[in-house]
Write a protein that holds these residues in place. Structure first.
Motif, PDB file in Angstrom:
ATOM      1  N   LEU A  68     -12.366 -17.918  -6.496  1.00 46.73           N
ATOM      2  CA  LEU A  68     -12.264 -17.204  -7.772  1.00 46.73           C
ATOM      3  C   LEU A  68     -12.931 -15.842  -7.700  1.00 46.73           C
ATOM      4  O   LEU A  68     -12.595 -14.936  -8.466  1.00 46.73           O
ATOM      5  CB  LEU A  68     -12.901 -18.032  -8.881  1.00 46.73           C
ATOM      6  CG  LEU A  68     -12.277 -19.413  -9.116  1.00 46.73           C
ATOM      7  CD1 LEU A  68     -13.066 -20.162 -10.179  1.00 46.73           C
ATOM      8  CD2 LEU A  68     -10.829 -19.261  -9.539  1.00 46.73           C
ATOM      9  N   GLY A  69     -13.889 -15.699  -6.793  1.00 50.54           N
ATOM     10  CA  GLY A  69     -14.562 -14.416  -6.685  1.00 50.54           C
ATOM     11  C   GLY A  69     -13.896 -13.448  -5.749  1.00 50.54           C
ATOM     12  O   GLY A  69     -14.327 -12.300  -5.632  1.00 50.54           O
ATOM     13  N   SER A  70     -12.827 -13.885  -5.048  1.00 51.98           N
ATOM     14  CA  SER A  70     -12.144 -13.002  -4.090  1.00 51.98           C
ATOM     15  C   SER A  70     -10.704 -12.717  -4.486  1.00 51.98           C
ATOM     16  O   SER A  70      -9.907 -12.296  -3.661  1.00 51.98           O
ATOM     17  CB  SER A  70     -12.177 -13.636  -2.691  1.00 51.98           C
ATOM     18  OG  SER A  70     -11.517 -14.901  -2.709  1.00 51.98           O
ATOM     19  N   LEU A  71     -10.343 -13.030  -5.724  1.00 52.18           N
ATOM     20  CA  LEU A  71      -8.976 -12.732  -6.176  1.00 52.18           C
ATOM     21  C   LEU A  71      -8.798 -11.231  -6.344  1.00 52.18           C
ATOM     22  O   LEU A  71      -9.688 -10.537  -6.844  1.00 52.18           O
ATOM     23  CB  LEU A  71      -8.705 -13.435  -7.510  1.00 52.18           C
ATOM     24  CG  LEU A  71      -8.727 -14.971  -7.491  1.00 52.18           C
ATOM     25  CD1 LEU A  71      -8.487 -15.516  -8.891  1.00 52.18           C
ATOM     26  CD2 LEU A  71      -7.687 -15.505  -6.527  1.00 52.18           C
ATOM     27  N   SER A  72      -7.632 -10.746  -5.947  1.00 51.66           N
ATOM     28  CA  SER A  72      -7.334  -9.303  -6.053  1.00 51.66           C
ATOM     29  C   SER A  72      -5.827  -9.122  -6.127  1.00 51.66           C
ATOM     30  O   SER A  72      -5.050 -10.026  -5.805  1.00 51.66           O
ATOM     31  CB  SER A  72      -7.904  -8.537  -4.852  1.00 51.66           C
ATOM     32  OG  SER A  72      -7.299  -8.982  -3.649  1.00 51.66           O
ATOM     33  N   ASP A  73      -5.395  -7.941  -6.561  1.00 53.42           N
ATOM     34  CA  ASP A  73      -3.973  -7.619  -6.640  1.00 53.42           C
ATOM     35  C   ASP A  73      -3.399  -7.396  -5.251  1.00 53.42           C
ATOM     36  O   ASP A  73      -4.127  -7.147  -4.276  1.00 53.42           O
ATOM     37  CB  ASP A  73      -3.759  -6.365  -7.491  1.00 53.42           C
ATOM     38  CG  ASP A  73      -4.124  -6.618  -8.943  1.00 53.42           C
ATOM     39  OD1 ASP A  73      -3.833  -7.715  -9.428  1.00 53.42           O
ATOM     40  OD2 ASP A  73      -4.700  -5.709  -9.575  1.00 53.42           O
ATOM     41  N   ASN A  74      -2.073  -7.453  -5.184  1.00 52.02           N
ATOM     42  CA  ASN A  74      -1.402  -7.136  -3.927  1.00 52.02           C
ATOM     43  C   ASN A  74      -1.585  -5.670  -3.587  1.00 52.02           C
ATOM     44  O   ASN A  74      -1.778  -4.828  -4.483  1.00 52.02           O
ATOM     45  CB  ASN A  74       0.093  -7.456  -4.032  1.00 52.02           C
ATOM     46  CG  ASN A  74       0.344  -8.936  -4.211  1.00 52.02           C
ATOM     47  OD1 ASN A  74      -0.427  -9.759  -3.703  1.00 52.02           O
ATOM     48  ND2 ASN A  74       1.399  -9.284  -4.919  1.00 52.02           N
ATOM     49  N   PRO A  75      -1.544  -5.335  -2.309  1.00 49.74           N
ATOM     50  CA  PRO A  75      -1.698  -3.912  -1.942  1.00 49.74           C
ATOM     51  C   PRO A  75      -0.633  -3.042  -2.607  1.00 49.74           C
ATOM     52  O   PRO A  75       0.566  -3.325  -2.507  1.00 49.74           O
ATOM     53  CB  PRO A  75      -1.555  -3.925  -0.421  1.00 49.74           C
ATOM     54  CG  PRO A  75      -1.904  -5.318  -0.009  1.00 49.74           C
ATOM     55  CD  PRO A  75      -1.449  -6.202  -1.124  1.00 49.74           C
ATOM     56  N   GLY A  76      -1.041  -2.021  -3.263  1.00 47.69           N
ATOM     57  CA  GLY A  76      -0.115  -1.111  -3.931  1.00 47.69           C
ATOM     58  C   GLY A  76       0.231  -1.492  -5.349  1.00 47.69           C
ATOM     59  O   GLY A  76       0.924  -0.737  -6.032  1.00 47.69           O
ATOM     60  N   ALA A  77      -0.219  -2.667  -5.818  1.00 45.82           N
ATOM     61  CA  ALA A  77       0.096  -3.085  -7.180  1.00 45.82           C
ATOM     62  C   ALA A  77      -0.796  -2.422  -8.218  1.00 45.82           C
ATOM     63  O   ALA A  77      -0.455  -2.380  -9.391  1.00 45.82           O
ATOM     64  CB  ALA A  77      -0.028  -4.610  -7.306  1.00 45.82           C
TER      65      ALA A  77
END
Length: 353
Positions: free
Chosen positions: A54-63
């Motif tokens: 849960l602490g490493s969630l991030s958007d896709n590159p370029g999103a």
């Protein structure tokens, strides 16, 4: 033992601040770990998704594109003047599009006039004097049909786009009888070529078909609607005679239709078929005998190239009489007399009743 485990969990739960993000993540991890206490020992830990994801969630590159924050110092790249430069109207305020400092704007002083016709055809011109020059230099063979393939291969024309138009410049210099197939031709050019014993044929081409012709992937003349050329007699059926000047003259005066199959072969031997016109304007143009269109054989005697042509009543009556039928007017008279006769019989029956 279970009482001591639960007591330790409650103490750790109360010691974590509920107002910090790290505290909430840690608390969620503790809750999940407590839920796993009653599971059997043989349960594999590889199937358990840890709460640390849960602490490493991030958007896709370029999103996600970071918002530009202006005026936040030189390290941001948009500090100090915030990307507006130094002084002037463009830094202090906004400038309307096309504003020229109060002077007449360029759109008004030097604006666009007229329009560009998107449906206009870009024809490549070719004159008769240039063709005769190429024949004199030995680049073109007048005894064979001349198409855009030969004209492009000999560099007589350059950059064919929508087709080739034959023009009559210095028609007095044309001395050879040529059989040429182009997209368009002027009336004076047609008259000059036919005066020398040659022939002109105009046919429909598209840009993709022109590219295929120049690559040798399509027949340059024949298509589905083309008039089939007459069958040539086999050399074995003709009696063998020594060549003379009279036969050479007949070969030069032979129509181009006799030389098409002998020069290019049948259209079935090519990978792509040559297209035929589908628009009304193109069909009517190539049906016109005055333009020497390749579809002019479809126009019967007394008709015009128009697709909406209707025969005059006199011609229609003459054809009906030749076929053994009465004229349109006589048919109408017979029908009207028969109708009157039936009406009188009906009236007589009504009187009897």
């Amino acid at each position: 033992m279970a009482v001591s485990a639960s007591r330790n969990f409650l103490l750790s739960y109360k010691s974590i601040s509920t107002h910090s993000l790290s505290g909430r993540l840690y608390r969620t991890t503790k809750v999940l770990s407590c839920l796993h206490l009653d599971r059997p020992r043989h349960f594999s830990q590889a199937h358990v998704r840890p709460a640390s994801i849960l602490g490493s969630l991030s958007d896709n590159p370029g999103a996600y594109s970071k918002r530009i924050r202006r005026g936040r110092g030189p390290a941001s790249g948009k500090g100090k003047t915030s990307g507006r430069g130094h002084k002037g109207q463009k830094q202090h305020g906004k400038v309307p599009a096309g504003f020229n400092g109060g002077e007449t704007s360029a759109e008004v002083a030097k604006g666009k006039r007229g329009f560009v016709n998107e449906f206009a055809l870009d024809m490549t011109p070719i004159n008769l004097d240039r063709i005769q020059l190429w024949i004199d230099q030995g680049r073109l063979d007048p005894t064979r049909p001349i198409t855009m393939k030969e004209l492009s291969a000999t560099r007589c024309v350059h950059g064919i786009k929508d087709g080739i138009k034959l023009l009559a410049r210095n028609v007095q210099g044309l001395r050879s009888a040529i059989h040429i197939t182009v997209s368009r031709a002027s009336s004076s050019a047609i008259a000059a070529v036919e005066a020398c014993g040659g022939s002109v044929t105009t046919r429909y081409y598209t840009r993709p078909s022109i590219k295929r012709i120049l690559r040798g992937q399509s027949h340059p003349i024949l298509s589905r609607l083309s008039q089939p050329p007459p069958q040539l007699e086999s050399p074995a059926a003709q009696p063998s005679q020594p060549p003379n000047e009279a036969e050479d003259t007949e070969q030069l005066a032979a129509p181009a239709s006799h030389l098409v199959v002998a020069t290019y072969g049948p259209s079935e031997a090519y990978r792509y078929r040559l297209p035929d016109p589908a628009a009304r304007a193109n069909i009517e143009y190539y049906r016109d005998p005055a333009h020497r269109g390749y579809l002019s054989y479809q126009v019967e005697t007394g008709e015009t190239p128009s697709l909406f042509f209707k025969k005059p009543r006199a011609i229609a009556n003459a054809e009906r009489k030749a076929a053994g039928l009465e004229s349109c007017k006589e048919d109408k008279k017979i029908k009207s007399s028969a109708q009157e006769g039936s009406d009188t019989r009906v009236r007589a029956r009504e009187r009897l009743w």
